[in-house]
Design a protein around this motif. Structure first.
Motif, mmCIF file in Angstrom:
data_model
loop_
_atom_site.group_PDB
_atom_site.id
_atom_site.type_symbol
_atom_site.label_atom_id
_atom_site.label_comp_id
_atom_site.label_asym_id
_atom_site.label_seq_id
_atom_site.Cartn_x
_atom_site.Cartn_y
_atom_site.Cartn_z
ATOM 1 N N TYR A 43 6.649 -13.343 -1.769
ATOM 2 C CA TYR A 43 6.150 -12.370 -0.787
ATOM 3 C C TYR A 43 6.291 -12.949 0.625
ATOM 4 N N ARG B 29 15.512 -5.909 2.009
ATOM 5 C CA ARG B 29 15.508 -4.808 1.045
ATOM 6 C C ARG B 29 16.928 -4.500 0.546
ATOM 7 N N LYS C 172 18.367 -7.439 -1.647
ATOM 8 C CA LYS C 172 17.305 -7.997 -2.501
ATOM 9 C C LYS C 172 17.874 -8.970 -3.540
ATOM 10 N N GLU D 34 10.237 -10.160 -1.016
ATOM 11 C CA GLU D 34 9.788 -8.813 -0.679
ATOM 12 C C GLU D 34 8.728 -8.830 0.408
#
Ligand code: KIV
Ligand code: ZN
Length: 398
Positions: free
Chosen positions: A7, A261, A264, A270
Motif C-alpha cells: 500500500y 494503476r 499494476k 496500490e
C-alpha cells in the motif's frame, strides 16, 4: 497507520507546497473546498499549510482540521490525516499543533536541511547542530502528537552517510514517517531510487517507519524519481494536483497514481485513490489557482484523451486500446452534461455544484444563483466548465 506492504500512502501537499507556486494563493474558503475534494479523492494525508507562515494560513489549516479532518473519506472509514508543516523550532511546531489539534488524526511535519550547501549558507549550522535540532524538535513534536514526520530537506544533494545518521536519530526520537526530498529536482531516477534503497539498508529502524519521497520537477523527472523511490522501498508519495509547486512544481498526484494503476502488473502497488475524482479536483485546483494546465499534460490535460490524426481516429473506432492506455472514465472524464439552463432551480444548481465538489452555505448559494441566472439569460446551456469558472471567478473573490 499501517496497511499492507504494497500500500502506498498518498500525502497531498497541494495546499502547502502547491500553494507556494508563484501567484497561486488561495482563499481560506477555496482551501476548504480543495481539502474536501482531496478527501473525496481518498488521499491519506492532507498537508493543509505552513501555519507559522501567516495567521491566515494557521486559520485556514485549523478550519480544515476541524471539518475535513473529522469527516470519513468516501473511500475509507477514517478521515484523512491533517498535517501542518513546521521548521525545527518550538514556535513553528506550537503553531502547527495549534492549527491541527482538532483533527481526528493530526500530523506534525518538521524539517531541516541536510545538504552541505544549505547547512553552510542558509542555516549557518554545523552538521552536529543540525542533528541536534532535528532530534530535539522531533522529540518535542512527539509530546504533542504520535504522528510525526521528519524531512531532511535537500536530501538529494546531501551526504548519504549524514542522512543515515540523521534519519536514525529522527526515528529514535519518535518520527513515524521519514521523508526524503529531492528539493531542487536534481537527481535522476537511478540515483534517487538508489538513495532510497541505501537509506533503508543502512539505517537501523528504517523498516519500522514509513519512508516517504518528495520530488520536485526541475528536470521534468519528478514522477519518474517518485516511482523509482517506490520501487526501492518508499511507501509514501508526496504529490500535488496538476503537479503545481515551487518553480517547476512537485510530483503530479495524477501521474503517479495512474502509472501505478495502469502498470499494476509491473509495480504491484496500490493506493486508496478513487481515480474517478481526478478530473474534478484537477479542474478545481486549476480554476482556483489560475494555473492553467497545459493541454498536453499527462492525465489531466485537455488533449490527454483527444485523438486528432485520422489514422488514430480510425484505430480508436475499431478498438479504443489501439491508442488509449487508460479509459477517460477512469479519471472521471465524462462528456459534458448540458443539464442546467435558465429554468433550472436552486436545488438543481446546488446538487450539480455539490457533484462538482462545491458545498455552499445558503448565503453563498443565493449569490451564485443570481450570477447563474444572469449567465443563463445569455447562454442557453450552462456546462460544468461554466459553473467551475463562475465559482472561481465570482464566488470566492473578495
Ligand atoms: O521540497 C522540500 O524539501 C520541501 C520540504 C519542506 C519537505 O517541501
Ligand atoms: Zn517541496
Amino acid at each position: 497507520m499501517s496497511r499492507q506492504n504494497n500500500y502506498v500512502y498518498v500525502f497531498d501537499t497541494t495546499l502547502r507546497d502547491g500553494e507556494q507556486s508563484p501567484g497561486a494563493t488561495l482563499t481560506s474558503a477555496e482551501k476548504l473546498d480543495v481539502a474536501r475534494g482531496l478527501a473525496r479523492l481518498g488521499v491519506d494525508v492532507i498537508e493543509a499549510g505552513f501555519p507559522a507562515s501567516s495567521p491566515d494560513d494557521l486559520e485556514a489549516v485549523r478550519r480544515i482540521a476541524k471539518t475535513v479532518g473529522n469527516e470519513p473519506r468516501t473511500t475509507y472509514p477514517t478521515p484523512p490525516a491533517i498535517c501542518g508543516l513546521a521548521r525545527t523550532n518550538t514556535s513553528d511546531i506550537d503553531k502547527a499543533w495549534e492549527a491541527i489539534k482538532d483533527a481526528a488524526r493530526p500530523r506534525i511535519h518538521t524539517f531541516i536541511a541536510t545538504s552541505p550547501i544549505h547547512m553552510q549558507h542558509k542555516l549557518q549550522l554545523e552538521p552536529e547542530e543540525v542533528l541536534e535540532r532535528a532530534t530535539s524538535m522531533v522529540s518535542y513534536a512527539k509530546t504533542l502528537t504520535d504522528d510525526v514526520e521528519f524531512s531532511a530537506e535537500d536530501a538529494g544533494r546531501s551526504d548519504p552517510e549524514f542522512l543515515y545518521r540523521i534519519v536514525k536519530a529522527a526515528i529514535e526520537s519518535g518520527a513515524t514517517t521519514v521523508n526524503i526530498p529531492d528539493t531542487v529536482g536534481y537527481t535522476t531516477p537511478s540515483e534517487f531510487g538508489g538513495l532510497i534503497r541505501d537509506i533503508i539498508d543502512n539505517t537501523p529502524g528504517a523498516e519500522d517507519v514509513v519512508i516517504s519521497v518528495h520530488c520536485h520537477n526541475d528536470l521534468g523527472l519528478a514522477s519518474a524519481n517518485t516511482l523509482a523511490g517506490l520501487q526501492n522501498g518508499a511507501r509514501q508519495i508526496e504529490v500535488t494536483m496538476n503537479g503545481i509547486g515551487e518553480r517547476a512544481g512537485n510530483t503530479s498526484l495524477e501521474e503517479v497514481v495512474m502509472a501505478l494503476r495502469t502498470r499494476k502488473a509491473s509495480y504491484n502497488l496500490e493506493t486508496g485513490i478513487d481515480t474517478t475524482q481526478i478530473t474534478r479536483v484537477s479542474h478545481m485546483v486549476s480554476n482556483f489557482t489560475g494555473m492553467y494546465v497545459q493541454p498536453n499534460k499527462a492525465v489531466v490535460g485537455a488533449n490527454a484523451f483527444a485523438h486528432e490524426a485520422g489514422i488514430h481516429q480510425h484505430g480508436m473506432l475499431k478498438h479504443n486500446e489501439t491508442y488509449e492506455i487508460m479509459r477517460p472514465e477512469m479519471v472521471g472524464l465524462t462528456k459534458s452534461q448540458l443539464v442546467l439552463g435558465k429554468h433550472s432551480g436552486r436545488h438543481a444548481l446546488k446538487d450539480r455544484l455539490k457533484e462538482l465538489g462545491f458545498e455552499l452555505s445558503d448565503e453563498d448559494l443565493k449569490a451564485v444563483m443570481e450570477r447563474f441566472k444572469e449567465l443563463a439569460d445569455k447562454k442557453k446551456n450552462i456546462t460544468d466548465a461554466d459553473l467551475e469558472a463562475l465559482m472561481a471567478d465570482e464566488v470566492y473573490q473578495p
